[in-house]
Scaffold this motif. Structure first.
Motif, PDB file in Angstrom:
ATOM      1  N   ASP A  22      -3.944  -2.639   4.935  1.00 42.63           N
ATOM      2  CA  ASP A  22      -4.236  -1.435   4.172  1.00 42.63           C
ATOM      3  C   ASP A  22      -3.135  -1.210   3.151  1.00 42.63           C
ATOM      4  OD1 ASP A  22      -6.198   0.517   3.815  1.00 42.63           O
ATOM      5  OD2 ASP A  22      -6.123   1.110   5.915  1.00 42.63           O
ATOM      6  N   SER A  23      -3.106  -0.040   2.554  1.00 39.08           N
ATOM      7  CA  SER A  23      -2.062   0.296   1.583  1.00 39.08           C
ATOM      8  C   SER A  23      -1.817   1.793   1.631  1.00 39.08           C
ATOM      9  CB  SER A  23      -2.488  -0.117   0.177  1.00 39.08           C
ATOM     10  OG  SER A  23      -3.535   0.720  -0.286  1.00 39.08           O
TER      11      SER A  23
ATOM     12  N   ASP B 152       3.864   1.816   0.484  1.00 36.44           N
ATOM     13  CA  ASP B 152       3.270   0.501   0.724  1.00 36.44           C
ATOM     14  C   ASP B 152       4.290  -0.348   1.478  1.00 36.44           C
ATOM     15  OD1 ASP B 152       0.689   0.535  -0.489  1.00 36.44           O
ATOM     16  OD2 ASP B 152       1.593   0.307  -2.470  1.00 36.44           O
TER      17      ASP B 152
ATOM     18  N   HIS C 136       1.837  -5.481   1.276  1.00 27.27           N
ATOM     19  CA  HIS C 136       0.634  -4.659   1.182  1.00 27.27           C
ATOM     20  C   HIS C 136       0.640  -3.865  -0.119  1.00 27.27           C
ATOM     21  CE1 HIS C 136       1.148  -5.351   5.492  1.00 27.27           C
ATOM     22  NE2 HIS C 136      -0.147  -5.163   5.608  1.00 27.27           N
ATOM     23  N   GLY C 137      -0.550  -3.514  -0.591  1.00 27.77           N
ATOM     24  CA  GLY C 137      -0.663  -2.691  -1.793  1.00 27.77           C
ATOM     25  C   GLY C 137       0.104  -3.273  -2.954  1.00 27.77           C
ATOM     26  N   HIS C 138       0.958  -2.456  -3.569  1.00 23.41           N
ATOM     27  CA  HIS C 138       1.751  -2.890  -4.725  1.00 23.41           C
ATOM     28  C   HIS C 138       3.160  -3.355  -4.357  1.00 23.41           C
ATOM     29  CE1 HIS C 138      -1.311  -1.667  -7.548  1.00 23.41           C
ATOM     30  NE2 HIS C 138      -1.420  -0.507  -6.909  1.00 23.41           N
TER      31      HIS C 138
END
Length: 109
Positions: A22-23, A44, A48-50
């Motif tokens: 997930d993020s 994050d 993950h994410g950015h």
């Protein structure tokens, strides 16, 4: 480090992390719910994410790598936040395990 910050730090600071795969974006309801009274950081986790991706070396022990990275992120956020306010660190699933691990190792934060 990758995070979003919103809200009003009247009562304190909330720093939230997410589960595997997930993020921080998945935690937007936390910012909505607590934003009128707390400054909310949605972080994050590494990979993950950015946030930066895990290196091949970090993939040998991804939990340790993510926890070490979050430890640095947490310290930066707390040191930059308004002083004297209570800080609440929470996490969903894997993020909860990482947050608990980092809090146990760094009670001064």
């Amino acid at each position: 480090m990758s995070y979003s910050v919103s809200g009003n730090p009247v009562r304190g600071i909330v720093i939230a992390t997410h589960g595997v795969g997930d993020s921080a974006a998945s935690l937007s309801d936390i910012a909505t719910h607590f934003g009128s009274s707390f400054q909310v950081y949605l972080v994050d986790l590494l990979g993950h994410g950015h946030a930066p991706r895990l290196s091949d070396e970090q993939l040998q022990d991804p939990f340790a790598a993510v926890a070490e990275h979050f430890e640095g992120d947490l310290a930066q956020i707390i040191n930059a936040a308004p002083g004297g306010l209570p800080v609440i660190v929470l996490g969903h699933s894997f993020g909860g395990a990482v947050a608990a691990h980092v809090a146990r190792r760094n009670p001064q934060l």
